[in-house]
Design an enzyme around this catalytic site. Structure first.
Site, PDB file in Angstrom:
ATOM      1  N   GLU A   1      -6.306  -5.946   6.648  1.00  0.00           N
ATOM      2  CA  GLU A   1      -7.481  -6.231   7.567  1.00  0.00           C
ATOM      3  C   GLU A   1      -8.930  -6.968   7.293  1.00  0.00           C
ATOM      4  O   GLU A   1      -9.594  -7.624   7.659  1.00  0.00           O
ATOM      5  CB  GLU A   1      -7.344  -5.318   8.543  1.00  0.00           C
ATOM      6  CG  GLU A   1      -5.269  -5.120   8.904  1.00  0.00           C
ATOM      7  CD  GLU A   1      -5.005  -4.060   7.911  1.00  0.00           C
ATOM      8  OE1 GLU A   1      -5.391  -4.116   6.568  1.00  0.00           O
ATOM      9  OE2 GLU A   1      -4.094  -3.257   8.847  1.00  0.00           O
TER      10      GLU A   1
ATOM     11  N   THR B   1      13.177   8.990 -26.263  1.00  0.00           N
ATOM     12  CA  THR B   1      12.931   7.505 -26.750  1.00  0.00           C
ATOM     13  C   THR B   1      11.912   7.498 -27.770  1.00  0.00           C
ATOM     14  O   THR B   1      11.166   6.761 -28.454  1.00  0.00           O
ATOM     15  CB  THR B   1      13.068   7.142 -25.653  1.00  0.00           C
ATOM     16  OG1 THR B   1      13.814   6.844 -24.495  1.00  0.00           O
ATOM     17  CG2 THR B   1      12.453   5.839 -25.433  1.00  0.00           C
TER      18      THR B   1
HETATM   19  C1  AOF Z   1      -3.699  -0.260   6.664  1.00  0.00           C
HETATM   20  N1  AOF Z   1      -4.409  -1.263   5.681  1.00  0.00           N
HETATM   21  O1  AOF Z   1      -4.666  -2.738   3.612  1.00  0.00           O
HETATM   22  C2  AOF Z   1      -4.266   0.295   3.937  1.00  0.00           C
HETATM   23  C3  AOF Z   1      -3.822   0.220   4.963  1.00  0.00           C
HETATM   24  O2  AOF Z   1      -8.003   6.000   2.853  1.00  0.00           O
HETATM   25  P1  AOF Z   1      -8.703   5.366   3.085  1.00  0.00           P
HETATM   26  O3  AOF Z   1      -9.300   4.627   3.929  1.00  0.00           O
HETATM   27  O4  AOF Z   1      -8.044   4.035   2.243  1.00  0.00           O
HETATM   28  O5  AOF Z   1      -7.254   5.073   4.038  1.00  0.00           O
HETATM   29  C4  AOF Z   1      -5.313   5.475   3.380  1.00  0.00           C
HETATM   30  C5  AOF Z   1      -4.760   4.965   4.259  1.00  0.00           C
HETATM   31  O6  AOF Z   1      -4.681   4.289   5.148  1.00  0.00           O
HETATM   32  C6  AOF Z   1      -2.913   4.736   3.336  1.00  0.00           C
HETATM   33  O7  AOF Z   1      -2.454   6.182   3.649  1.00  0.00           O
HETATM   34  C7  AOF Z   1      -2.389   4.551   4.523  1.00  0.00           C
HETATM   35  O8  AOF Z   1      -2.096   4.987   5.295  1.00  0.00           O
HETATM   36  C8  AOF Z   1      -3.194   3.383   5.172  1.00  0.00           C
HETATM   37  N2  AOF Z   1      -2.660   2.412   4.277  1.00  0.00           N
HETATM   38  N3  AOF Z   1      -3.786   1.010   6.378  1.00  0.00           N
HETATM   39  O9  AOF Z   1      -4.706  -0.426   7.823  1.00  0.00           O
HETATM   40  C9  AOF Z   1      -4.596  -0.942   4.054  1.00  0.00           C
HETATM   41  N4  AOF Z   1      -4.006   0.277   2.269  1.00  0.00           N
HETATM   42 ZN    ZN Z   2      -6.915   0.240   7.420  1.00  0.00          ZN
END
Ligand code: AOF
Ligand code: ZN
Length: 339
Positions: free
Chosen positions: A62, A215
């Site tokens: 976002e 493997t």
């Molecule tokens: C979102 N948008 O594109 C993603 C989300 O450590 P941070 O700040 O990068 O947060 C990671 C957490 O945010 C991850 O565990 C998941 O809950 C959420 N990921 N959320 O709004 C995103 N990649």
């Molecule tokens: Zn986020």
């Protein structure tokens, strides 16, 4: 009774497809974060920006989309955000996406599925609603079941890690027409270019390879991504089920250069070992002994069989233990028979 406004408009459905396709490009490099895609639309439903989360530590989908909207001068036109996963409402490596959305002119946010991360469940959507943004869930739209399933498939490996504490496990098994895993003499593989692309696409999308000592000794495998382009600078984990002392020095040296290699002498310890890695999606490339042990332990999520017929053509079939599988996002999924 459903009102027409609860149906998903065509422009939003297309926006979800675009967000899913963009996010899919980064599956296999976001761990431990999930792959997420976001499309921004103007009031008329025109696409302004499509973006996705690239890597842990970098901007969430976002935020990247909103940044790109600023860069190309369309920020003021942002009306609807379409996100494959519920926007986060916490400060982790990055600031909350809810905050970025609320700092934008966005009026409506469409969400593909809830965030299975126990630290953020419900928080993102609730924060947006409280601030006066209209939040719509794909699950509530009567004509969006296919898109909702795709969003769940995209997040399935991350959800597995969040809920069960281990990566999603996909077994890939290639069989010849007689059901044998061993290629004919003089050939290292009997699969066609199409199935090689599928198998290497699977390596690209996954974070960790599980293999067995048999493997390693029989095939001298490299487990690298070929036939499709890999993510840049991608270093994966390789788990070898067996004793380190049994591995030839040369193979160990060449493999350590590309992988973080871990040995698992006791298969009972495999779930705990996998839990310690950041991997979201693991792939098993192993022989009959390890495959039988994984099956006996129920330690697999889907089982992809590539079977060659007497005419040299490959057939893909998948047996999955869940309602959705991330394999459904591969273009080859259309050719997979479900078992
Ligand atoms: C979102 N948008 O594109 C993603 C989300 O450590 P941070 O700040 O990068 O947060 C990671 C957490 O945010 C991850 O565990 C998941 O809950 C959420 N990921 N959320 O709004 C995103 N990649
Ligand atoms: Zn986020």
């Amino acid at each position: 009774m459903q009102t027409p406004s609860e149906l998903i408009p065509d422009c939003v459905a297309r926006a979800f497809e675009a967000a899913l396709a963009e996010a899919w490009q980064f599956v296999g490099q976001t761990a431990p974060n999930p792959a997420v895609g976001c499309t921004l639309l103007d009031e008329a439903g025109e696409v302004l920006v499509v973006a996705a989360h690239h890597r842990a530590g970098q901007l969430h989908a976002e935020r990247l989309a909103l940044e790109e909207a600023k860069q190309v001068g369309v920020f003021a036109r942002v009306h609807t955000a379409v996100v494959t996963l519920e926007p986060c409402n916490h400060t982790g490596r990055t600031r909350p996406c809810t905050e970025a959305l609320l700092d934008s002119p966005v009026k409506t946010v469409w969400i593909g599925c809830p965030d299975p991360n126990p630290h953020v469940v419900g928080g993102g959507a609730a924060a947006l609603t409280e601030a006066g943004v209209t939040v719509r869930w794909l699950a509530d739209a009567p004509n969006a079941a296919v898109l909702a399933a795709k969003c769940s498939a995209l997040i399935a490996p991350f959800a597995m890690r969040m809920v069960q504490g281990r990566p999603w496990i996909t077994v890939k098994q290639a069989l010849d027409q007689h059901g044998s895993m061993v290629p004919p003499a003089g050939q290292t593989t009997f699969t066609t270019p199409e199935s090689l692309r599928f198998a290497h696409g699977l390596r690209r999308a996954t974070d960790l390879v599980i293999t067995g000592m048999g493997t390693v000794l029989a095939d001298n495998p490299s487990f690298t991504v070929r036939h499709v382009p890999d993510h840049a600078d991608r270093r994966r984990t390789l788990v070898v089920c067996g004793q380190e002392a049994h591995v030839p020095l040369r193979w160990r040296e060449q493999t350590h250069a590309r992988f973080d290699v871990t040995f698992c002498p006791d298969i009972q310890e495999l779930p705990a070992l996998l839990a310690e890695t950041p991997a979201l999606w693991a792939m098993v490339e192993a022989g009959p002994t390890l495959l039988a042990a994984l099956r006996a332990q129920g330690l697999w999520d889907d089982w992809l069989t590539i079977r060659q017929d007497a005419h040299g053509a490959d057939h893909f079939s998948v047996s999955t233990r869940h309602a959705t599988t991330p394999l459904a996002l591969f273009p080859e999924w259309a050719r997979c028979a479900e078992e």
